[in-house]
Enzyme design. Structure first.
Site, short mmCIF file in Angstrom:
data_model
loop_
_atom_site.label_atom_id
_atom_site.label_comp_id
_atom_site.label_asym_id
_atom_site.label_seq_id
_atom_site.Cartn_x
_atom_site.Cartn_y
_atom_site.Cartn_z
CD GLU A 72 67.23 -44.52 3.99
OE1 GLU A 72 66.35 -43.68 3.72
OE2 GLU A 72 68.16 -44.80 3.22
CG ASN B 184 55.48 -57.33 -18.35
OD1 ASN B 184 56.66 -57.29 -18.01
ND2 ASN B 184 54.68 -56.28 -18.30
CG ASP C 101 60.38 -58.65 -17.56
OD1 ASP C 101 59.17 -58.41 -17.36
OD2 ASP C 101 60.94 -58.50 -18.66
CG ASP D 80 60.78 -48.41 0.97
OD1 ASP D 80 60.83 -47.39 1.65
OD2 ASP D 80 61.79 -49.02 0.55
CG ASP E 180 58.38 -54.52 -18.89
OD1 ASP E 180 59.08 -55.30 -18.22
OD2 ASP E 180 57.53 -53.77 -18.38
CG ASP F 215 63.11 -43.39 1.35
OD1 ASP F 215 64.10 -44.13 1.24
OD2 ASP F 215 63.04 -42.26 0.82
CG HIS G 231 67.55 -49.99 -2.15
ND1 HIS G 231 67.29 -50.21 -0.82
CD2 HIS G 231 67.21 -48.71 -2.40
CE1 HIS G 231 66.81 -49.11 -0.29
NE2 HIS G 231 66.75 -48.18 -1.23
CG ASP G 232 70.00 -46.69 -0.94
OD1 ASP G 232 69.58 -46.60 -2.11
OD2 ASP G 232 69.34 -46.35 0.05
#
Ligand code: NOJ
Length: 576
Positions: A282, A51, A49, A126, A53, A228, A348-349
């Protein structure tokens, strides 16, 4: 005689000779940059990150490009970065030609791409086009009236025809993939969440829109596309009934339907063939034949298969190494002459690979992570390394549903609750397998929030960040990180690790995965002890074992012709 006729015909037909040459090269499984690539997958939300947030962003990635380069990887796959209301962390796109506000701006993207190319890093983006967001302008138009020109960009079922045949939704809290929309008295289809309506690939206009925005990104200079959920994109729009309980095996019914191959060939003509880009979708269908049909060079569809059979093996109850070896060897032999595969144990899954496939117990974690990285980087097929795995990041061990952010986890929890299921059992399962396990923020250092953000992170940082972080490992020659760098250096230097023939040894050994990679006179033996105890293997069939190329322990115990491997020991040796 036949031969002469062929030559004459060929001389008359321009391009014939080169076509023939091309086909020959394809059959020989020619060299390509994307076969030699080492892909590093960055989940932008969780990387850095810049900035304050609490959400990772493009400028954060720019800040860390020297780190990425230092890993020895050669390409980066970024999960979706387009405008999105984030129902599914960017896998619900509301504008395919814009950057998600939380991630930055198009200027940031252009700078990121330029700075990656300056460092000789390729960028794979992606493409999410099985579905869009319900906040995409196309869907807003589509749902506004039955006569709207965008109506056929999505799948609608008029309610006066009754309820459409059941379709299972992977993310919906009711499980139903049809959602009734009162504006036009019709149901729309969503294989994923209700906020992710499925696009209608049977509509040529929609397809052209997709190719146009893919060219928009290719013109900017991106080097590849990951598609995807694309194996689900084509549908039988009569929506016939599927057998009761089909959802237990839904891929069989959803994947590779209708004209999918035609659409991929069209996409190849309209996009891929015009650029030097790589393409991977995928999933790889239901059979080896499906996978070949997707990626064999003479099919003109995609470049490489991304099959789940390997990564799906690990369960909370454990897994059988003999089966694991069998699966990876089966894929290798099926693609030895033609086509190409991806090698990965995480994304990421998935939960963290060290927690699923080896051991995250303190005494074994580092060796385990090095072992799994050795496996990924020594197999034939393009390796995909997931951010944080170069440090041996582990599952965070979340206990309560409030710890999770993933729509799938939250909605399946509700579904379990609503159907009177056992929520505690579900929480236990989530702790092992939830996708959020693999999405916790990157552990940069031992400072506040692991150096990921100065604000509250969108998903909690793993509490072990004091122990596992990039800064600490950078200074330690024996760390998982530096081992990873040595592995990529070896792979980048040695063609044998990319193109060499793979042969499985000791196929029934319950603890050790051993194989050779051979290319001409270059020979590498890989020994991986996938267990928490010592294991012995005999090297009788090798005349002589010479150099140890890499080893995750300081020693390799050779007793005559027997190698004694320590728990989770992983070594690569050369042999005669
Ligand atoms: C597969 C992606 O990898 C996953 O993260 C996403 O939730 C679904 N497709 C829907 O886009």
């Amino acid at each position: 005689m036949k031969h002469t006729i062929w030559i004459v015909l060929c001389l008359l037909a321009p391009g014939c000779v080169s076509k023939k040459e091309e086909q020959k090269a394809q059959l020989k499984n020619e060299k390509k940059w994307w076969k030699e690539a080492i892909v590093y997958q960055i989940y932008p939300r969780s990387f850095k990150d810049s900035n304050g947030d609490g959400v990772g962003d493009l400028r954060g990635i720019i800040e860390k490009l020297d780190y990425v380069k230092s890993l020895g990887v050669t390409a980066v796959w970024l999960n979706p970065i387009y405008s999105s209301p984030n129902a599914d962390n960017g896998y619900d796109v509301s504008d395919y030609r814009n950057i998600m506000a939380e991630f930055g701006s198009m200027e940031d993207f252009d700078e990121l791409l330029r700075k990656m190319h300056e460092r000789d890093l390729k960028l794979i983006i992606d493409i999410v086009v099985n579905h869009s967001s319900d906040e995409h302008e196309w869907f807003k138009q589509s749902r506004s009236s039955r006569n709207n020109p965008y109506r056929n960009y999505y799948h609608w079922w008029p309610a006066e025809k009754g309820k459409p045949n059941y379709r299972y939704s992977l993310f919906d809290e009711t499980g139903d993939a049809w959602k009734y929309d009162e504006r036009t008295n019709a149901y729309y289809l969503h294989y994923f969440a209700a906020k992710q309506p499925d696009l209608n690939w049977e509509n040529p206009k929609l397809r052209q829109e997709v190719y146009a925005f893919m060219r928009f990104w290719a013109d900017k200079g991106v080097d590849g596309f990951r598609l995807d959920a694309f194996q689900f994109a084509a549908k039988d729009t009569t929506f016939p009934a599927f057998p009761l309980g089909f959802e237990k095996d839904f891929v069989k019914y959803y994947a590779m339907q209708g004209n999918l191959h035609e659409y991929l060939k069209e996409m190849n003509r309209e996009v891929f063939s015009k650029y030097d880009v790589m393409s991977v979708a995928e999933g790889a269908g239901n059979t080896m034949e499906d996978a070949h049909n997707l990626v064999d060079a003479d099919r003109n569809e995609l470049n490489m298969a991304y099959a789940f059979e390997g990564v799906d093996i690990a369960k909370s109850t454990g897994y059988d190494l003999v089966h694991f070896k069998k699966v990876f060897s089966k894929w290798d032999s099926a693609f030895a002459e033609k086509g190409w595969v991806s090698i990965f144990l995480a994304n990421h899954d998935q939960a963290r690979m060290v927690s699923r496939f080896a051991s995250d117990a303190p005494e074994f974690r580092a060796a385990s992570a090095k072992l799994l990285n050795t496996f990924i980087l020594s197999m034939r097929g393009t390796p995909y390394c997931y951010y944080g795995d170069e440090l041996g990041m582990t599952n965070p061990g979340f206990e309560k549903i409030e710890d999770y952010r993933d729509i799938q986890a939250l909605n399946m929890y509700k579904k379990t609750q609503n159907s009177g299921g056992d929520v505690n059992a579900y929480l236990k399962e989530l702790k092992f397998s939830s996708r959020d396990n693999g999405r916790t923020p990157m552990q940069w250092d031992s400072g506040q929030n692991a150096g990921f953000t100065s604000a509250t992170p969108w998903l909690a940082v793993n509490s072990n960040y004091n122990l596992i972080n990039a800064a600490a490992q950078d200074d330690d020659a024996a760390s998982v990180l530096n081992h990873f760098r040595r592995l990529t250096e070896l792979r980048n230097k040695k063609d044998v690790l990319v193109y060499g023939k793979y042969t499985l040894l000791l196929k029934d050994h319950p603890q050790v995965y051993a194989y050779t990679r051979v290319l001409d006179d270059k020979k590498v033996l890989v020994l991986l002890n996938f267990s928490g105890s010592d294991s012995s293997v005999s090297l009788d069939e090798f005349d002589s074992v010479s150099d140890v190329l890499i080893n995750n322990y300081t020693e390799l115990e050779l007793d005559g012709r027997t190698v004694r491997l320590k728990p989770y020991q992983a070594a690569m040796l050369t042999f005669e």
